[in-house]
Structures are given as structure tokens and as C-alpha cells.
Motif scaffolding. Structure first.
Motif, PDB file in Angstrom:
ATOM      1  N   LEU A 101      56.873   9.516  35.839  1.00  0.00           N
ATOM      2  CA  LEU A 101      55.606  10.059  35.353  1.00  0.00           C
ATOM      3  C   LEU A 101      55.822  11.500  34.916  1.00  0.00           C
ATOM      4  CD1 LEU A 101      54.287  12.219  37.641  1.00  0.00           C
ATOM      5  CD2 LEU A 101      53.932  10.093  38.879  1.00  0.00           C
ATOM      6  N   LEU A 102      54.877  12.001  34.129  1.00  0.00           N
ATOM      7  CA  LEU A 102      54.817  13.417  33.778  1.00  0.00           C
ATOM      8  C   LEU A 102      53.378  13.861  33.974  1.00  0.00           C
ATOM      9  CD1 LEU A 102      56.116  16.016  32.654  1.00  0.00           C
ATOM     10  CD2 LEU A 102      55.526  15.212  30.359  1.00  0.00           C
ATOM     11  N   ALA A 103      53.174  14.817  34.874  1.00  0.00           N
ATOM     12  CA  ALA A 103      51.830  15.308  35.189  1.00  0.00           C
ATOM     13  C   ALA A 103      51.655  16.714  34.637  1.00  0.00           C
ATOM     14  CB  ALA A 103      51.603  15.315  36.697  1.00  0.00           C
ATOM     15  N   GLU A 104      50.493  16.962  34.047  1.00  0.00           N
ATOM     16  CA  GLU A 104      50.128  18.303  33.594  1.00  0.00           C
ATOM     17  C   GLU A 104      48.965  18.777  34.456  1.00  0.00           C
ATOM     18  OE1 GLU A 104      49.440  20.874  29.518  1.00  0.00           O
ATOM     19  OE2 GLU A 104      49.071  18.711  29.455  1.00  0.00           O
ATOM     20  N   ASP A 105      49.122  19.961  35.042  1.00  0.00           N
ATOM     21  CA  ASP A 105      48.122  20.467  35.989  1.00  0.00           C
ATOM     22  C   ASP A 105      47.813  21.934  35.750  1.00  0.00           C
ATOM     23  OD1 ASP A 105      47.927  18.230  38.253  1.00  0.00           O
ATOM     24  OD2 ASP A 105      50.043  18.430  37.744  1.00  0.00           O
ATOM     25  N   TRP A 106      46.528  22.276  35.922  1.00  0.00           N
ATOM     26  CA  TRP A 106      46.071  23.652  36.022  1.00  0.00           C
ATOM     27  C   TRP A 106      45.443  23.798  37.403  1.00  0.00           C
ATOM     28  CZ3 TRP A 106      45.992  20.812  31.651  1.00  0.00           C
ATOM     29  CH2 TRP A 106      46.328  21.408  30.430  1.00  0.00           C
ATOM     30  N   PHE A 107      45.926  24.746  38.200  1.00  0.00           N
ATOM     31  CA  PHE A 107      45.400  24.809  39.562  1.00  0.00           C
ATOM     32  C   PHE A 107      45.488  26.216  40.143  1.00  0.00           C
ATOM     33  CE2 PHE A 107      49.813  23.462  39.622  1.00  0.00           C
ATOM     34  CZ  PHE A 107      50.411  24.154  40.658  1.00  0.00           C
ATOM     35  N   LYS A 108      44.591  26.447  41.078  1.00  0.00           N
ATOM     36  CA  LYS A 108      44.598  27.668  41.878  1.00  0.00           C
ATOM     37  C   LYS A 108      45.308  27.376  43.197  1.00  0.00           C
ATOM     38  CE  LYS A 108      42.190  30.916  40.943  1.00  0.00           C
ATOM     39  NZ  LYS A 108      42.477  32.202  40.247  1.00  0.00           N
ATOM     40  N   ARG A 109      45.422  28.376  44.016  1.00  0.00           N
ATOM     41  CA  ARG A 109      46.075  28.211  45.309  1.00  0.00           C
ATOM     42  C   ARG A 109      45.301  27.221  46.184  1.00  0.00           C
ATOM     43  NH1 ARG A 109      50.208  31.065  47.050  1.00  0.00           N
ATOM     44  NH2 ARG A 109      50.726  31.029  49.273  1.00  0.00           N
ATOM     45  N   GLY A 110      46.035  26.391  46.939  1.00  0.00           N
ATOM     46  CA  GLY A 110      45.381  25.457  47.843  1.00  0.00           C
ATOM     47  C   GLY A 110      45.426  24.009  47.406  1.00  0.00           C
ATOM     48  N   VAL A 111      46.208  23.690  46.361  1.00  0.00           N
ATOM     49  CA  VAL A 111      46.270  22.316  45.852  1.00  0.00           C
ATOM     50  C   VAL A 111      47.535  21.591  46.307  1.00  0.00           C
ATOM     51  CG1 VAL A 111      46.352  20.880  43.766  1.00  0.00           C
ATOM     52  CG2 VAL A 111      44.827  22.857  43.868  1.00  0.00           C
ATOM     53  N   PHE A 112      48.690  22.210  46.114  1.00  0.00           N
ATOM     54  CA  PHE A 112      49.958  21.540  46.421  1.00  0.00           C
ATOM     55  C   PHE A 112      50.691  22.278  47.538  1.00  0.00           C
ATOM     56  CE2 PHE A 112      49.250  20.396  41.874  1.00  0.00           C
ATOM     57  CZ  PHE A 112      49.083  19.031  42.058  1.00  0.00           C
ATOM     58  N   GLY A 113      50.023  22.365  48.696  1.00  0.00           N
ATOM     59  CA  GLY A 113      50.662  22.934  49.879  1.00  0.00           C
ATOM     60  C   GLY A 113      51.704  21.979  50.441  1.00  0.00           C
ATOM     61  N   ASP A 114      52.123  22.217  51.663  1.00  0.00           N
ATOM     62  CA  ASP A 114      53.189  21.451  52.315  1.00  0.00           C
ATOM     63  C   ASP A 114      53.035  19.941  52.103  1.00  0.00           C
ATOM     64  OD1 ASP A 114      55.286  20.821  54.307  1.00  0.00           O
ATOM     65  OD2 ASP A 114      53.559  20.144  55.496  1.00  0.00           O
ATOM     66  N   HIS A 115      54.088  19.305  51.552  1.00  0.00           N
ATOM     67  CA  HIS A 115      54.077  17.855  51.355  1.00  0.00           C
ATOM     68  C   HIS A 115      55.515  17.339  51.254  1.00  0.00           C
ATOM     69  CE1 HIS A 115      54.049  19.605  47.269  1.00  0.00           C
ATOM     70  NE2 HIS A 115      54.730  18.533  46.908  1.00  0.00           N
ATOM     71  N   PRO A 116      55.728  16.032  51.538  1.00  0.00           N
ATOM     72  CA  PRO A 116      57.085  15.458  51.544  1.00  0.00           C
ATOM     73  C   PRO A 116      57.388  14.695  50.249  1.00  0.00           C
ATOM     74  CG  PRO A 116      55.599  13.937  52.613  1.00  0.00           C
ATOM     75  CD  PRO A 116      54.745  15.097  52.114  1.00  0.00           C
ATOM     76  N   HIS A 117      58.698  14.419  50.037  1.00  0.00           N
ATOM     77  CA  HIS A 117      59.142  13.535  48.960  1.00  0.00           C
ATOM     78  C   HIS A 117      60.415  12.819  49.401  1.00  0.00           C
ATOM     79  CE1 HIS A 117      56.321  14.873  45.928  1.00  0.00           C
ATOM     80  NE2 HIS A 117      56.704  16.129  46.030  1.00  0.00           N
TER      81      HIS A 117
END
Length: 290
Positions: A46-62
């Protein structure tokens, strides 16, 4: 190899994404390469395009794949639980091999509104348990090659005798091509690479069919998957206006793909195992700024 022997590429399919207006803090989002069509994009997921402020993609696994994150605008703060920390600016890229167990955070820095493109790149089964690693590629680290009425910035792969710095575990090409109005350029790719493009600005036409694409246009490109990588192919590009395009390519992996949240594996059982490993602490402590 003479130019006449090359496979001539054309636009196979194209579309314009629908953007979701999510509100604060994940202001706007779209899947430029929709994950439900991932078989068409192999080795890309996939290819994701995002506009975001702080607090969206915090700690997460892959687990089980790679990411290539291109910063379009703003500053991106990266934190990982192996002690890594960096701030990426516009034009910078972070390559991540999630391998067997990545845990990180990707946040807008301070009060920035960050704009990113994140590509998910599959790993073959034999490499899904490799060690997690990160590589920052600064704008100034990606070589620029001048062409007539434009230039190419090379992030990955080799073009016009110049090699990009990305050390992807599954080799890909990634270039940012800027052309002035009226410029013509022929982009050379390995014939067996599946490829796609995304228009960052302006208007260009592609192939002998002169298929026209404007800003935010996404397209898949024809290729010959039964040929080895030593043969070249070409894609004709003409700039109708001052324009910029990203072109990615890679060899299809041709394996079963199972998607589950932040994990990309080969079976549903492996997805469940990844979630169980996360609960058991296998992915390690959270990615938190020290």
C-alpha cells in the motif's frame, strides 16, 4: 543493448484518490495504493498519504515488511525502542526493515502539520524474521542527476550511472523526477520490475499513448514479468507544465500475503502469532522519547 530492443512501457491503470477529512489530529488521509488491490502492486502492499498533527502515530509495532516514508512537508519525529531518534525534514526519507519485531513512533514534531507518503514494501517469507533496522536518507544524501530541462533525484536504484543510497533488503528503485514545461525524458527501468507512479505537481503525459496525469494522479505501469532484471525497459515522459513525479519499481515476490493491522505475513496463523508475541512482550518496551 540498443534502445529499439527495449520493452516500451505504458500506463496500465490510473486513478485519483479520494481524501478522507478526519479532523484533528489526523487531518487528512488517503490510500494512494489501496491495500485491497495489493496483488496488483506486488511487491508493494500500500501507499498511504497523510496530513497529521502530533498524537496520531505514537508507539506501535510492525512485523514482516518494510516501510519507505517520504516527508513531503513539515518535520517528522522518529523514535524507536532500540534507542533510535531522528527528525526528518521535507524531502528526507526513512527506510525501515520491520523484520521480525519493530516498535517505533512517527509523530509530527512539536506543533508542525506533517505531510507524508508511506509505502509498505513486502518481504519474502525467507526474510520476514530478519533483524529490525532503520536508515535515514537526507535530501542532500540523495544524488541529483541533471537531464535536459530537468533533473532526477535518486533515492534507490541506479540511473544514468548514479546509484541511490537506500539499502532496501528487497531491492527497489525510487526516483523523484522534476521536469520543466515541454521537457521530454525517457525513464529506464528493469523490464521485470512492477512499477507505479504518483504525481506530486503539475501535468505530465506517459508512454506512447500520451496518457495525461495531473497532481495527485496515481498510475500502474505495464511490465514484462517473465524477463530477468538484466533487460531494460523504457517509459516516455513529457511535461505539459512544470511538473514533478515519484516513480517506484520492484520485482514481484509472488507469495501469499496476509494483512492484519500493523503486520504483513503469509498466513492468518502468522498474523495471530504476531499479536500474541506483542502481548507477551516479544516486541520489547514502548518507543518513548528519553
Amino acid at each position: 543493448m540498443t534502445q529499439t530492443s527495449r520493452f516500451i512501457r505504458e500506463i496500465k491503470d490510473f486513478w485519483y484518490p479520494t481524501y478522507n477529512q478526519n479532523g484533528y489530529p489526523h487531518v487528512q488521509q488517503a490510500f494512494l495504493l489501496p491495500p485491497e488491490r495489493q496483488q496488483e502492486f506486488d511487491p508493494f502492499i500500500l501507499l498511504a498519504e497523510d496530513w497529521f498533527k502530533r498524537g496520531v502515530f505514537g508507539d506501535h509495532p510492525h512485523r514482516g515488511f518494510q516501510t519507505v516514508t517520504y516527508v513531503v512537508d513539515g518535520r517528522l519525529e522518529h523514535i524507536d525502542n532500540a534507542g533510535g531518534y531522528s527528525i526528518l525534514d521535507a524531502g528526507d526519507i526513512q527506510y525501515m526493515n520491520a523484520g521480525w519485531a519493530a516498535r517505533h513512533a512517527e509523530e509530527a514534531y512539536e506543533d508542525d502539520l506533517i505531510h507524508t507518503l508511506q509505502l509498505w514494501l513486502n518481504l519474502p517469507k525467507a526474510l520476514k524474521n530478519t533483524e529490525t533496522s532503520y536508515q535515514n536518507i537526507r535530501l542532500e544524501d540523495a544524488p541529483v542527476v541533471a537531464i535536459e530541462k530537468g533533473f532526477i533525484r535518486i533515492y534507490s536504484g541506479e540511473f544514468l550511472g548514479v546509484k541511490g543510497p537506500m539499502n532496501s533488503l528487497v531491492p527497489i528503485t525510487m526516483t523523484e523526477i522534476t521536469l520543466y514545461e515541454g521537457a521530454e525524458y525517457t525513464h529506464i527501468l528493469p523490464e521485470n520490475h512492477n512499477a507505479f507512479l504518483y504525481m506530486l505537481a503539475g501535468e505530465m503525459t506517459f508512454g506512447e499513448s500520451s496518457t495525461s496525469l495531473n497532481k495527485t494522479g496515481v498510475a500502474t505501469i505495464s511490465y514484462n514479468e517473465d524477463i530477468n532484471a538484466s533487460k531494460e525497459s523504457e517509459l516516455k515522459i513529457t511535461a505539459k507544465t512544470r511538473a514533478k513525479v515519484l516513480i517506484y519499481s520492484g520485482v514481484p515476490i509472488r507469495e501469499q500475503v496476509a494483512l492484519g493491522g500493523p503486520f504483513v505475513m503469509n498466513t492468518r496463523e502468522e498474523i495471530m502469532e504476531a499479536f500474541q508475541d506483542l502481548q507477551r512482550g516479544v516486541f520489547g518496551p514502548p518507543a518513548i522519547k528519553k
